[in-house]
Design a protein around this motif. Structure first.
Motif, short mmCIF file in Angstrom:
data_model
loop_
_atom_site.label_atom_id
_atom_site.label_comp_id
_atom_site.label_asym_id
_atom_site.label_seq_id
_atom_site.Cartn_x
_atom_site.Cartn_y
_atom_site.Cartn_z
N ALA A 11 -97.62 -19.85 43.56
CA ALA A 11 -97.70 -19.54 42.13
C ALA A 11 -98.52 -20.60 41.40
CB ALA A 11 -96.30 -19.46 41.55
N SER A 12 -98.36 -21.85 41.74
CA SER A 12 -99.13 -22.91 41.09
C SER A 12 -100.61 -22.79 41.40
CB SER A 12 -98.62 -24.28 41.54
OG SER A 12 -97.27 -24.45 41.19
N ILE A 47 -100.53 -20.82 29.88
CA ILE A 47 -99.21 -21.35 29.54
C ILE A 47 -98.14 -20.27 29.66
CG2 ILE A 47 -97.82 -22.25 27.63
CD1 ILE A 47 -100.37 -23.79 26.76
N VAL A 48 -98.46 -19.05 29.22
CA VAL A 48 -97.50 -17.95 29.33
C VAL A 48 -97.22 -17.62 30.79
CG1 VAL A 48 -97.19 -15.48 28.88
CG2 VAL A 48 -98.02 -16.98 27.06
N VAL A 53 -93.57 -17.66 35.39
CA VAL A 53 -93.37 -18.00 36.81
C VAL A 53 -92.25 -19.03 36.96
CG1 VAL A 53 -94.45 -19.14 38.79
CG2 VAL A 53 -95.69 -17.38 37.55
N GLY A 54 -92.23 -20.02 36.08
CA GLY A 54 -91.18 -21.03 36.13
C GLY A 54 -89.80 -20.43 35.92
N LEU A 55 -89.70 -19.51 34.98
CA LEU A 55 -88.40 -18.85 34.72
C LEU A 55 -87.98 -18.01 35.92
CD1 LEU A 55 -88.84 -17.79 31.01
CD2 LEU A 55 -87.32 -19.56 31.90
N GLU A 59 -84.67 -18.50 38.63
CA GLU A 59 -83.67 -17.49 38.96
C GLU A 59 -83.49 -17.32 40.46
OE1 GLU A 59 -84.89 -13.90 37.07
OE2 GLU A 59 -84.54 -14.68 35.05
N MET A 60 -84.49 -17.70 41.25
CA MET A 60 -84.39 -17.58 42.70
C MET A 60 -83.37 -18.56 43.25
SD MET A 60 -88.31 -17.15 43.98
CE MET A 60 -87.85 -17.08 45.69
#
Length: 61
Positions: A11-12, A47-48, A53-55, A59-60
């Motif tokens: 993701a990064s 940023i969005v 992705v961070g949120l 949750e994972m």
């Protein structure tokens, strides 16, 4: 299924590639006034995407 660490790395990397592509698109805009807004929009989209992705990674398990 992939583990959380691998998903975070992918993701990064994907987000940085997206930012580079958006900057390249904004750079090709000929009008300098619109080009400035293109760079700002690129940063906002980045940023969005990073936030979402961070949120989702949070949750994972």
């Amino acid at each position: 299924m992939m583990n959380k660490k691998n998903m975070e790395i992918i993701a990064s990397t994907g987000s940085v590639v997206l930012l580079i592509i958006l900057f390249a698109i904004a750079h090709h805009i000929r009008d300098s006034f619109s080009q400035e807004y293109g760079f700002i929009a690129s940063l906002i989209i980045f940023i969005v995407v990073i936030s979402v992705v961070g949120l989702k990674l949070n949750e994972m398990q």
